[in-house]
Write a protein that holds these residues in place. Structure first.
Motif, mmCIF file in Angstrom:
data_model
loop_
_atom_site.group_PDB
_atom_site.id
_atom_site.type_symbol
_atom_site.label_atom_id
_atom_site.label_comp_id
_atom_site.label_asym_id
_atom_site.label_seq_id
_atom_site.Cartn_x
_atom_site.Cartn_y
_atom_site.Cartn_z
ATOM 1 N N THR A 160 0.828 -1.193 0.000
ATOM 2 C CA THR A 160 0.000 0.000 0.000
ATOM 3 C C THR A 160 0.865 1.247 0.000
ATOM 4 O O THR A 160 1.680 1.426 0.900
ATOM 5 N N PRO A 161 0.748 2.128 -1.005
ATOM 6 C CA PRO A 161 1.508 3.367 -0.998
ATOM 7 C C PRO A 161 1.133 4.212 0.205
ATOM 8 O O PRO A 161 -0.034 4.262 0.617
ATOM 9 N N TYR B 242 -14.831 -9.506 -1.561
ATOM 10 C CA TYR B 242 -13.929 -8.398 -1.255
ATOM 11 C C TYR B 242 -13.263 -8.636 0.090
ATOM 12 O O TYR B 242 -13.933 -8.809 1.110
ATOM 13 N N GLY B 243 -11.928 -8.666 0.073
ATOM 14 C CA GLY B 243 -11.176 -8.934 1.295
ATOM 15 C C GLY B 243 -9.914 -8.112 1.373
ATOM 16 O O GLY B 243 -9.757 -7.094 0.685
ATOM 17 N N GLU B 244 -8.989 -8.574 2.182
ATOM 18 C CA GLU B 244 -7.756 -7.825 2.426
ATOM 19 C C GLU B 244 -6.941 -7.630 1.149
ATOM 20 O O GLU B 244 -6.403 -6.544 0.907
ATOM 21 N N ALA B 245 -6.823 -8.683 0.317
ATOM 22 C CA ALA B 245 -6.039 -8.576 -0.913
ATOM 23 C C ALA B 245 -6.620 -7.517 -1.845
ATOM 24 O O ALA B 245 -5.878 -6.730 -2.446
ATOM 25 N N GLN B 246 -7.953 -7.485 -1.967
ATOM 26 C CA GLN B 246 -8.589 -6.492 -2.844
ATOM 27 C C GLN B 246 -8.428 -5.078 -2.274
ATOM 28 O O GLN B 246 -8.248 -4.119 -3.028
ATOM 29 N N ALA B 247 -8.482 -4.963 -0.938
ATOM 30 C CA ALA B 247 -8.310 -3.646 -0.315
ATOM 31 C C ALA B 247 -6.903 -3.109 -0.564
ATOM 32 O O ALA B 247 -6.709 -1.916 -0.835
ATOM 33 N N GLN B 248 -5.903 -3.985 -0.476
ATOM 34 C CA GLN B 248 -4.529 -3.570 -0.756
ATOM 35 C C GLN B 248 -4.374 -3.152 -2.221
ATOM 36 O O GLN B 248 -3.729 -2.145 -2.534
#
Length: 361
Positions: free
Chosen positions: A4-5, A24-30
């Motif tokens: 994540t920038p 939608y999970g952690e990978a998609q949020a990143q």
């Protein structure tokens, strides 16, 4: 996982409860945070339908129409496909005018299901679906072809998804076919079912758990839409009557569509992708992917007939020096293109675009 920038705003999965049901999970949020660094203010959505002139996205507030901006320069494999997670720009407020969402970026994929297609003299990839856990390959007793099914299984495995063969209309199958199907050596489970009558459907339960994405593929008329409707508990996918000539179902699915299955004794609320029928599938392997990457880079070479040897301004050689391409694969590509003998020795200078070759006496 994409880092994540520091300047990008991170939108945690719990901020999108409706989208969590679509995976939608952690990978998609990143991945979204990385996209927001280039496209501030964008929001996540999943491609739920691919049509001829547009898309439908599953957003936090429901399904909405969307477009992929025309004229944007992009690589073929970067075009949004069914199952993709994307970052979209909220529409500008115009009173009384409903606007389509604009897709700004395709988020990093966990996997990609690709087949090889022939376009004129060129072989190029076609992405059928993305972010898929399991692929159901549907066939029937009349259509059973071990070699063809082996190509499907290979293509699915190369996409890093799990292949499962569904022998639909198994009530019409001879006993010896069921036995041969189980020992065909296809490196995939073979499940006899009847999408119309419902027999054997319970065997699909392990693959239909919450958060899982399953794609349905196979020839037209194999019963993909019938199975989709049975799992949905409603007639959402169009089905056709049996052909009087062949006894097979007619092709009915036109667009690739992603459905969320209801929680039942068979499904835990999985996501199901119904695809149009495929006559066959050609495997898009590592060599095909490498060759395609080389061809896309070759369009940026200074010379239109660059041999990717020692010519100045060669984008392919530059990628090799940067470590982005394998040199052995480039040599294999050059050999396949019949240019191995032109090793860049400089004996014949490649032509610039639009430049005429001088006449030889």
């Amino acid at each position: 996982m994409t880092s994540t920038p520091a300047s990008a705003e991170f939108l945690a999965p719990h901020e999108f409860p409706a989208l969590r049901a679509f995976g939608y999970g952690e990978a998609q949020a990143q991945a979204l945070a990385a996209a927001r660094a280039a496209f501030p203010g964008t929001l996540p959505a999943r491609v739920s339908r691919v049509e001829r002139n547009g898309y439908r996205l599953q957003t936090e507030s429901g399904e909405q129409e969307a477009v992929w901006p025309a004229g944007r320069r992009h690589k073929l494999l970067d075009v949004p496909v069914i199952g993709d997670w994307v970052a979209y720009a909220p529409p500008e407020d115009e009173e009384g005018v409903e606007q389509a969402l604009r897709i700004e970026a395709v988020l990093d994929r966990t996997n990609t299901f690709i087949r090889s297609v022939q376009k004129g003299r060129r072989t190029q990839p076609q992405v059928l679906a993305a972010n898929v856990d399991t692929v159901f390959v549907m066939t029937s007793p009349e259509e059973w072809d071990t070699e063809r099914l082996a190509r499907y299984v290979q293509a699915v495995r190369l996409s890093q998804a799990q292949p499962v063969i569904l022998l639909n209309k198994s009530d019409l199958a001879r006993g010896d076919l069921l036995e041969r199907a189980q020992v065909a050596g296809l490196e995939a489970p073979v499940l006899p079912i009847s999408a119309q009558g419902g027999q054997g459907i319970e065997a699909l339960t392990p693959y239909l758990q919450a958060g899982q994405t399953v794609a349905l593929i196979g020839s037209s008329g194999m019963g993909k839409s019938t199975l989709t409707n049975r799992l949905l508990g409603e007639d959402a996918a169009a089905t056709g009557a049996l052909s009087d000539f062949s006894g097979e179902g007619r092709h009915t699915t036109t667009w690739r569509t992603l459905y969320r299955l209801p929680v039942s004794h068979i499904s835990g609320g999985a996501l199901l992708i119904d695809n149009p029928g495929l006559r066959d599938i050609a495997v898009w392997d590592d060599e095909g992917a490498a060759f395609w990457a080389i061809e896309e880079l070759a369009a940026e070479c200074r010379f239109s007939r660059c041999t990717h040897g020692r010519e100045p301004g060669c984008a392919v050689r530059a990628a090799v020096l940067r470590g982005e391409l394998d040199e052995d694969m480039v040599d294999a590509y050059r050999e396949a293109q019949g240019t191995a003998q032109a090793s860049g020795s400089g004996r014949e200078r490649p032509e610039r675009r639009g430049e005429k070759r001088p006449r030889r006496r």
